[in-house]
Write a protein that holds these residues in place. Structure first.
Motif, PDB file in Angstrom:
ATOM      1  N   PHE A  67      35.600  91.532  35.399  1.00 40.19           N
ATOM      2  CA  PHE A  67      35.876  90.152  34.990  1.00 40.19           C
ATOM      3  C   PHE A  67      36.353  89.316  36.170  1.00 40.19           C
ATOM      4  O   PHE A  67      35.896  88.181  36.354  1.00 40.19           O
ATOM      5  N   ARG A  68      37.260  89.841  36.972  1.00 36.59           N
ATOM      6  CA  ARG A  68      37.765  89.071  38.119  1.00 36.59           C
ATOM      7  C   ARG A  68      36.649  88.799  39.123  1.00 36.59           C
ATOM      8  O   ARG A  68      36.560  87.697  39.686  1.00 36.59           O
ATOM      9  N   ASP A  69      35.781  89.788  39.322  1.00 34.62           N
ATOM     10  CA  ASP A  69      34.652  89.590  40.230  1.00 34.62           C
ATOM     11  C   ASP A  69      33.696  88.539  39.673  1.00 34.62           C
ATOM     12  O   ASP A  69      33.212  87.671  40.417  1.00 34.62           O
ATOM     13  N   ALA A  70      33.410  88.590  38.368  1.00 38.23           N
ATOM     14  CA  ALA A  70      32.505  87.616  37.753  1.00 38.23           C
ATOM     15  C   ALA A  70      33.099  86.213  37.795  1.00 38.23           C
ATOM     16  O   ALA A  70      32.383  85.231  38.044  1.00 38.23           O
ATOM     17  N   LEU A  71      34.401  86.108  37.567  1.00 36.79           N
ATOM     18  CA  LEU A  71      35.051  84.797  37.591  1.00 36.79           C
ATOM     19  C   LEU A  71      34.988  84.189  38.991  1.00 36.79           C
ATOM     20  O   LEU A  71      34.633  83.008  39.157  1.00 36.79           O
ATOM     21  N   GLY A  72      35.313  84.989  40.014  1.00 36.88           N
ATOM     22  CA  GLY A  72      35.250  84.478  41.381  1.00 36.88           C
ATOM     23  C   GLY A  72      33.835  84.104  41.791  1.00 36.88           C
ATOM     24  O   GLY A  72      33.610  83.046  42.416  1.00 36.88           O
ATOM     25  N   THR A  73      32.847  84.944  41.435  1.00 35.02           N
ATOM     26  CA  THR A  73      31.460  84.648  41.778  1.00 35.02           C
ATOM     27  C   THR A  73      30.976  83.385  41.069  1.00 35.02           C
ATOM     28  O   THR A  73      30.282  82.544  41.668  1.00 35.02           O
ATOM     29  N   THR A  74      31.340  83.230  39.797  1.00 33.61           N
ATOM     30  CA  THR A  74      30.925  82.046  39.045  1.00 33.61           C
ATOM     31  C   THR A  74      31.483  80.777  39.663  1.00 33.61           C
ATOM     32  O   THR A  74      30.759  79.778  39.820  1.00 33.61           O
ATOM     33  N   VAL A  75      32.758  80.816  40.034  1.00 33.89           N
ATOM     34  CA  VAL A  75      33.390  79.609  40.583  1.00 33.89           C
ATOM     35  C   VAL A  75      32.788  79.238  41.934  1.00 33.89           C
ATOM     36  O   VAL A  75      32.442  78.073  42.173  1.00 33.89           O
ATOM     37  N   TRP A  76      32.631  80.222  42.835  1.00 35.13           N
ATOM     38  CA  TRP A  76      32.145  79.848  44.163  1.00 35.13           C
ATOM     39  C   TRP A  76      30.672  79.460  44.133  1.00 35.13           C
ATOM     40  O   TRP A  76      30.247  78.563  44.891  1.00 35.13           O
ATOM     41  N   LEU A  77      29.884  80.067  43.258  1.00 38.40           N
ATOM     42  CA  LEU A  77      28.489  79.642  43.127  1.00 38.40           C
ATOM     43  C   LEU A  77      28.403  78.233  42.559  1.00 38.40           C
ATOM     44  O   LEU A  77      27.594  77.409  43.027  1.00 38.40           O
ATOM     45  N   ALA A  78      29.222  77.935  41.560  1.00 36.70           N
ATOM     46  CA  ALA A  78      29.196  76.607  40.952  1.00 36.70           C
ATOM     47  C   ALA A  78      29.652  75.538  41.942  1.00 36.70           C
ATOM     48  O   ALA A  78      29.022  74.478  42.064  1.00 36.70           O
ATOM     49  N   VAL A  79      30.731  75.810  42.661  1.00 34.89           N
ATOM     50  CA  VAL A  79      31.229  74.837  43.639  1.00 34.89           C
ATOM     51  C   VAL A  79      30.237  74.676  44.787  1.00 34.89           C
ATOM     52  O   VAL A  79      29.933  73.548  45.222  1.00 34.89           O
ATOM     53  N   GLY A  80      29.713  75.793  45.306  1.00 35.84           N
ATOM     54  CA  GLY A  80      28.747  75.712  46.398  1.00 35.84           C
ATOM     55  C   GLY A  80      27.483  74.979  45.996  1.00 35.84           C
ATOM     56  O   GLY A  80      26.959  74.149  46.758  1.00 35.84           O
ATOM     57  N   ALA A  81      26.960  75.261  44.803  1.00 36.24           N
ATOM     58  CA  ALA A  81      25.761  74.575  44.330  1.00 36.24           C
ATOM     59  C   ALA A  81      26.027  73.093  44.115  1.00 36.24           C
ATOM     60  O   ALA A  81      25.170  72.246  44.425  1.00 36.24           O
ATOM     61  N   THR A  82      27.209  72.751  43.612  1.00 34.24           N
ATOM     62  CA  THR A  82      27.537  71.341  43.388  1.00 34.24           C
ATOM     63  C   THR A  82      27.608  70.583  44.705  1.00 34.24           C
ATOM     64  O   THR A  82      27.069  69.468  44.829  1.00 34.24           O
ATOM     65  N   VAL A  83      28.265  71.162  45.692  1.00 30.45           N
ATOM     66  CA  VAL A  83      28.345  70.498  47.004  1.00 30.45           C
ATOM     67  C   VAL A  83      26.948  70.349  47.613  1.00 30.45           C
ATOM     68  O   VAL A  83      26.582  69.280  48.126  1.00 30.45           O
ATOM     69  N   GLY A  84      26.148  71.405  47.537  1.00 36.72           N
ATOM     70  CA  GLY A  84      24.790  71.322  48.067  1.00 36.72           C
ATOM     71  C   GLY A  84      23.951  70.280  47.348  1.00 36.72           C
ATOM     72  O   GLY A  84      23.194  69.528  47.979  1.00 36.72           O
ATOM     73  N   CYS A  85      24.069  70.206  46.031  1.00 38.83           N
ATOM     74  CA  CYS A  85      23.308  69.215  45.265  1.00 38.83           C
ATOM     75  C   CYS A  85      23.756  67.794  45.588  1.00 38.83           C
ATOM     76  O   CYS A  85      22.928  66.874  45.659  1.00 38.83           O
ATOM     77  N   LEU A  86      25.062  67.589  45.786  1.00 42.15           N
ATOM     78  CA  LEU A  86      25.558  66.256  46.118  1.00 42.15           C
ATOM     79  C   LEU A  86      25.035  65.791  47.471  1.00 42.15           C
ATOM     80  O   LEU A  86      24.572  64.653  47.614  1.00 42.15           O
ATOM     81  N   VAL A  87      25.091  66.676  48.462  1.00 43.78           N
ATOM     82  CA  VAL A  87      24.626  66.293  49.803  1.00 43.78           C
ATOM     83  C   VAL A  87      23.119  66.066  49.809  1.00 43.78           C
ATOM     84  O   VAL A  87      22.619  65.026  50.268  1.00 43.78           O
ATOM     85  N   LEU A  88      22.365  67.032  49.285  1.00 40.49           N
ATOM     86  CA  LEU A  88      20.907  66.917  49.288  1.00 40.49           C
ATOM     87  C   LEU A  88      20.437  65.795  48.367  1.00 40.49           C
ATOM     88  O   LEU A  88      19.520  65.034  48.717  1.00 40.49           O
ATOM     89  N   GLY A  89      21.050  65.674  47.193  1.00 43.66           N
ATOM     90  CA  GLY A  89      20.648  64.632  46.257  1.00 43.66           C
ATOM     91  C   GLY A  89      20.919  63.244  46.788  1.00 43.66           C
ATOM     92  O   GLY A  89      20.095  62.330  46.620  1.00 43.66           O
TER      93      GLY A  89
END
Length: 287
Positions: A67-89
């Motif tokens: 659970f802790r691994d899934a929570l950390g992976t979910t958060v960093w993927l979501a934040v990283g994808a959001t930042v990438g989408c904001l810059v590229l978009g």
């Protein structure tokens, strides 16, 4: 009765229903198809297999490394994808709106069509290009004679991140294109006549106008990335475990429904919490 004056006819003016009556049908439908199943999920999360009502499913799930691994992976993927989408978009919307080129309107229309694509379709397209037996590796092995190509990143967290940025960027571009279409071009002309360069015009004129659209698109992408399931599943990234994937594995593979419901409740709570924060911040800044 007053002579010569027509008396009002009650039948000609029927009583109108209270406004809250019209809200009942959609509220009942919402309660039936969403609130009731959600209540069952919450109830199941407090019902261990041994029977009764207990917090033991929460204690067991929170203490697990998965659970802790899934929570950390979910958060960093979501934040990283959001930042990438904001810059590229922001960059792509800027080019489409302010850089004249042939086919610009067609590209803007394609963004609307792209929003209707399912996420697994974009993932499959990336697999055809960068997969283990994809076109890029096929060209490499054909040219060098090697047994395998160098493009093996799609089954890693970076491959999932690339797929999420590719799929969710149009969700940032759409509100940006709408905001740029309402921007007064005379401001750009005045700034240019005063000697401002393109970078300064973007920073001082365009970016302030785009902030509400960026906030709306970024918030939407962040919440959707937190709950994304299809992209992680179709990339075949075995080492990438997110909260939705943990729900799937607990419920389908392990038949541990209380644990799956616990993870689902946590995922819903994070999404609702982020949305509530966005609403509070947007109200305070007047967005």
């Amino acid at each position: 009765m007053v002579p010569g004056r027509e008396q009002p006819n009650p039948a000609a003016h029927p009583r109108t229903l209270p406004h809250w009556v019209w809200a009942l049908p959609p509220v009942l439908v919402l309660a039936l198809v969403f609130l009731y199943p959600l209540a069952l999920v919450v109830q199941q999360s407090f019902s261990p297999d041994t029977g009764g009502t207990s917090l033991s499913p929460y204690r067991t799930v929170f203490a697990s490394d998965a659970f802790r691994d899934a929570l950390g992976t979910t958060v960093w993927l979501a934040v990283g994808a959001t930042v990438g989408c904001l810059v590229l978009g922001f960059f792509l919307a800027l080019v489409i709106s302010f850089v004249p080129f042939p086919g610009g309107k067609a590209v803007a229309k394609f963004i609307d069509v792209f929003l209707s694509f399912p996420s697994f379709l974009i993932t499959l397209a990336l697999l055809f290009i960068y997969g283990t037996v994809g076109m890029a590796n096929g060209v490499w092995t054909g040219a060098t004679g090697a047994h395998s190509g160098p493009f093996q990143f799609l089954t890693t967290p970076w491959g999932v991140l690339l797929a999420e940025i590719t799929y969710f960027t149009p969700f940032v571009m759409r509100p940006l294109l709408a905001a740029f279409s309402q921007l007064d071009t005379s401001q750009l002309e005045v700034a240019s006549s005063l000697g401002a360069g393109p970078a300064r015009i973007v920073r001082r004129v365009i970016l302030p106008e785009a902030l509400p659209a960026l906030a709306a698109g970024g918030s939407l992408v962040l919440v959707m990335c937190l709950n994304e399931f299809g992209i992680v599943l179709f990339t075949g990234a075995k080492g990438v475990n997110t909260l939705p994937m943990l729900v799937y594995s607990k419920a389908i593979l392990e038949s541990d429904y209380p644990a799956a419901c616990v993870v689902a409740v946590v995922n819903v709570a994070i999404s609702v919490g982020l949305y509530s924060i966005y609403r509070v911040v947007s109200r305070r800044v007047g967005a």
